[in-house]
Enzyme design. Structure first.
Site, mmCIF file in Angstrom:
data_model
loop_
_atom_site.group_PDB
_atom_site.id
_atom_site.type_symbol
_atom_site.label_atom_id
_atom_site.label_comp_id
_atom_site.label_asym_id
_atom_site.label_seq_id
_atom_site.Cartn_x
_atom_site.Cartn_y
_atom_site.Cartn_z
ATOM 1 N N HIS A 226 0.874 -1.186 0.000
ATOM 2 C CA HIS A 226 0.000 0.000 0.000
ATOM 3 C C HIS A 226 0.910 1.236 0.000
ATOM 4 O O HIS A 226 1.733 1.400 -0.894
ATOM 5 C CB HIS A 226 -0.927 -0.116 1.218
ATOM 6 C CG HIS A 226 -2.065 0.855 1.275
ATOM 7 N ND1 HIS A 226 -2.445 1.660 0.237
ATOM 8 C CD2 HIS A 226 -2.941 1.148 2.300
ATOM 9 C CE1 HIS A 226 -3.491 2.395 0.600
ATOM 10 N NE2 HIS A 226 -3.808 2.101 1.849
ATOM 11 N N HIS A 265 -2.195 -2.215 -9.787
ATOM 12 C CA HIS A 265 -3.253 -1.690 -8.925
ATOM 13 C C HIS A 265 -4.445 -2.626 -8.951
ATOM 14 O O HIS A 265 -4.745 -3.209 -9.988
ATOM 15 C CB HIS A 265 -3.683 -0.286 -9.385
ATOM 16 C CG HIS A 265 -4.362 0.481 -8.315
ATOM 17 N ND1 HIS A 265 -5.714 0.371 -8.078
ATOM 18 C CD2 HIS A 265 -3.872 1.348 -7.392
ATOM 19 C CE1 HIS A 265 -6.021 1.140 -7.055
ATOM 20 N NE2 HIS A 265 -4.932 1.749 -6.614
ATOM 21 N N ASP A 319 2.427 5.664 -6.405
ATOM 22 C CA ASP A 319 3.640 5.561 -5.600
ATOM 23 C C ASP A 319 4.929 5.550 -6.420
ATOM 24 O O ASP A 319 6.011 5.704 -5.867
ATOM 25 C CB ASP A 319 3.589 4.295 -4.725
ATOM 26 C CG ASP A 319 2.575 4.426 -3.605
ATOM 27 O OD1 ASP A 319 2.431 5.543 -3.086
ATOM 28 O OD2 ASP A 319 1.917 3.432 -3.254
HETATM 29 N N1 CMC Z 1 5.212 -6.119 -10.433
HETATM 30 C C1 CMC Z 1 5.200 -7.302 -11.065
HETATM 31 N N2 CMC Z 1 4.067 -8.029 -11.237
HETATM 32 C C2 CMC Z 1 2.950 -7.531 -10.724
HETATM 33 C C3 CMC Z 1 2.893 -6.293 -10.056
HETATM 34 C C4 CMC Z 1 4.092 -5.577 -9.916
HETATM 35 N N3 CMC Z 1 4.127 -4.412 -9.279
HETATM 36 N N4 CMC Z 1 1.635 -6.049 -9.665
HETATM 37 C C5 CMC Z 1 0.911 -7.100 -10.050
HETATM 38 N N5 CMC Z 1 1.693 -7.994 -10.690
HETATM 39 C C6 CMC Z 1 1.270 -9.280 -11.265
HETATM 40 C C7 CMC Z 1 1.231 -10.343 -10.160
HETATM 41 O O1 CMC Z 1 2.458 -11.009 -10.025
HETATM 42 C C8 CMC Z 1 0.114 -11.232 -10.652
HETATM 43 O O2 CMC Z 1 0.636 -12.035 -11.698
HETATM 44 P P1 CMC Z 1 0.089 -13.542 -11.939
HETATM 45 O O3 CMC Z 1 -1.351 -13.375 -12.325
HETATM 46 O O4 CMC Z 1 0.965 -14.054 -13.021
HETATM 47 O O5 CMC Z 1 0.260 -14.251 -10.631
HETATM 48 C C9 CMC Z 1 -0.887 -10.257 -11.294
HETATM 49 O O6 CMC Z 1 -0.083 -9.141 -11.718
HETATM 50 C C10 CMC Z 1 -1.964 -9.770 -10.333
HETATM 51 O O7 CMC Z 1 -1.303 -9.200 -9.197
HETATM 52 P P2 CMC Z 1 -1.870 -9.267 -7.726
HETATM 53 O O8 CMC Z 1 -0.779 -8.955 -6.765
HETATM 54 O O9 CMC Z 1 -2.603 -10.560 -7.523
HETATM 55 O O10 CMC Z 1 -2.935 -8.088 -7.793
HETATM 56 P P3 CMC Z 1 -3.665 -7.414 -6.574
HETATM 57 O O11 CMC Z 1 -4.820 -6.690 -7.128
HETATM 58 O O12 CMC Z 1 -3.910 -8.400 -5.493
HETATM 59 O O13 CMC Z 1 -2.560 -6.390 -5.994
HETATM 60 C C11 CMC Z 1 -1.127 -4.543 -5.825
HETATM 61 C C12 CMC Z 1 -2.476 -5.057 -6.333
HETATM 62 C C13 CMC Z 1 -1.102 -3.024 -5.895
HETATM 63 C C14 CMC Z 1 -0.946 -4.949 -4.346
HETATM 64 C C15 CMC Z 1 -0.001 -5.143 -6.686
HETATM 65 O O14 CMC Z 1 -0.118 -4.658 -8.000
HETATM 66 C C16 CMC Z 1 1.373 -4.860 -6.127
HETATM 67 O O15 CMC Z 1 1.838 -5.602 -5.235
HETATM 68 N N6 CMC Z 1 2.066 -3.769 -6.580
HETATM 69 C C17 CMC Z 1 3.345 -3.384 -6.036
HETATM 70 C C18 CMC Z 1 3.135 -2.589 -4.756
HETATM 71 C C19 CMC Z 1 2.600 -1.218 -5.042
HETATM 72 O O16 CMC Z 1 3.053 -0.509 -5.898
HETATM 73 N N7 CMC Z 1 1.604 -0.796 -4.216
HETATM 74 C C20 CMC Z 1 0.979 0.517 -4.310
HETATM 75 C C21 CMC Z 1 -0.446 0.414 -4.784
HETATM 76 S S1 CMC Z 1 -1.183 1.949 -5.335
HETATM 77 C C22 CMC Z 1 -1.158 3.074 -4.039
HETATM 78 C C23 CMC Z 1 -1.538 2.538 -2.728
HETATM 79 O O17 CMC Z 1 -2.606 1.966 -2.560
HETATM 80 O O18 CMC Z 1 -0.753 2.712 -1.816
#
Ligand code: CMC
Length: 384
Positions: A226, A265, A319
């Site tokens: 987050h 996201h 971010d």
């Molecule tokens: N880098 C590489 N792969 C990614 C990323 C990333 N940043 N984000 C998602 N993916 C891939 C993930 O590996 C998965 O792949 P697969 O389907 O092959 O297993 C797919 O995309 C879906 O990802 P998820 O983690 O299951 O998606 P989610 O909706 O549960 O999580 C998220 C959303 C924001 C937590 C995630 O994108 C992430 O961990 N991003 C990096 C951390 C980040 O930048 N967070 C800030 C979010 S925005 C501002 C805030 O809220 O603070």
């Protein structure tokens, strides 16, 4: 719980796709890449309003007229000053991570406010305004203590964001910096039912007090998935160091299934509109400060991510560029996530107050996947 209890329930990991509350505070259109506060596109708000107007809008539902703006702004200014006990605590916490310090300090302020015992809705709102006024001073003081610098008193002539900048960095922002920090705080002010906002709503739904809700929200914002992503996104950009290195570092990370911080996201499947605005600022500020290499490195990472993961809807989120922006004007990485809280406090409180006005305690079900038994009971001395 009997087996039939769970027959017709729907399970969604991480509550993905679940609608848990109605709200008229704000709206995220993840497919169109639009962010709306109380009906206004966020682009319109950053172009025409300051943070105080937007904070009033989120709390009250309408933009303030001149008189209302004056009253709101002056009430925030009157509440900015922190007392000595709070400043002493901040000094004692100088070696802890600023997000942990922020959580502790807000809890401390709440513990000493008698209004936090069974407050009615009006009192919850008045506490909310106190928190909106005080969080920037707390974060600024934490930044000063963390860097072994003297605290700086608020400047009543400065509006919300510029005063925060001044109290944190010890210099008044120039015109561009003032606009930059104000827009960044507006862009962080609200964002649907994200984890920290949801956390604050869950806490308030038990009829707890706003200090507890905000303390919990800060704890939730702290995590790297987050708000904590901004600090780590800058660390990655710095580690990559120059555009030529990006291809190798990022492909290795993707190949080893590492998450690239500042990308992806839950709701946006297109470019985050907040990242678009922040990116423009980063380009201008880094050019001006001789740090353009960092911007070009970040842009190269973005391009590689778009080529490799763009088809999966993974683009920069708020971010990715916010940390680089704060860094380029002189903020320490450890204070990036607390700055996020300075903006988000308006959304946390607005949504918690809205929820409270038609409250129902949050109480989801869990899907039991354990042994349904009955297991044979074995006395303790006979167990292996
Ligand atoms: N880098 C590489 N792969 C990614 C990323 C990333 N940043 N984000 C998602 N993916 C891939 C993930 O590996 C998965 O792949 P697969 O389907 O092959 O297993 C797919 O995309 C879906 O990802 P998820 O983690 O299951 O998606 P989610 O909706 O549960 O999580 C998220 C959303 C924001 C937590 C995630 O994108 C992430 O961990 N991003 C990096 C951390 C980040 O930048 N967070 C800030 C979010 S925005 C501002 C805030 O809220 O603070």
């Amino acid at each position: 719980m009997s087996a039939s209890d769970q027959e017709n329930v729907r399970f969604s990991k991480g509550l993905e796709g679940i609608v848990a509350a109605e709200s008229s505070v704000g709206y995220v259109d993840g497919l169109a890449g639009k962010l709306v506060y109380r009906g206004y596109d966020v682009n319109t708000l950053v172009e025409n309003c300051d943070y105080e107007e937007v904070s009033y809008l989120l709390l009250n539902g309408e933009l303030p007229n001149r008189e209302q703006y004056k009253d709101y702004s002056s009430s925030l200014r009157k509440k900015r000053q922190l007392d000595n006990d709070t400043l002493n605590l901040i000094r004692d916490l100088k070696d802890t991570h600023p997000m942990s310090a922020l959580r502790t300090v807000i809890s401390f302020i709440g513990a000493r406010d008698n209004r936090s015992i069974e407050p009615d809705l009006e009192t919850q709102k008045s506490i909310s305004i106190d928190l909106i006024a005080k969080i920037p001073s707390v974060v600024a003081a934490i930044n000063r203590a963390h860097n072994s610098k003297e605290f700086i008193s608020p400047d009543d002539d400065l509006p919300f964001s510029s005063n925060f900048f001044y109290q944190a960095l010890g210099r008044r922002p120039d015109k561009d910096e003032a606009k930059m920090i104000d827009e960044a705080l507006i862009l962080h002010a609200d964002h649907g039912m994200n984890a920290s906002t949801f956390t604050s709503m869950v806490v308030i739904s038990t009829l707890s007090d706003m200090y507890s809700a905000v303390t919990a929200a800060i704890s939730s914002l702290k995590g790297p998935l987050h708000g904590g992503a901004n600090e780590r996104a800058l660390a990655l950009i710095q580690r990559v160091g120059k555009p030529e290195n990006a291809e190798k570092v990022i492909s290795n990370m993707i190949a080893s299934k590492e998450k690239i911080m500042g990308f992806g996201h839950r709701v946006y499947k297109v470019y985050d509109p907040r990242a678009k605005i922040l990116k423009k600022f980063v380009e201008t500020v880094t050019k001006k400060n001789g740090q353009e290499n960092l911007f070009l490195t970040a842009e190269k990472i973005e391009n590689i991510m778009a080529q490799t993961l763009g088809s999966k809807g993974i683009f920069p989120n708020v971010d990715f560029y916010s940390g680089l922006l704060y860094y380029s004007v002189g903020f320490d990485p450890s204070i990036f996530t607390p700055i996020f809280a300075v903006g988000r406090i308006s959304g946390w409180t607005a949504r918690s107050l809205e929820y409270l006005s038609d409250n129902k305690i949050f109480r989801p079900r869990g899907m039991y996947v354990g042994n349904r038994g009955p297991k044979e009971f074995i006395p303790i001395d006979d167990r292996q």
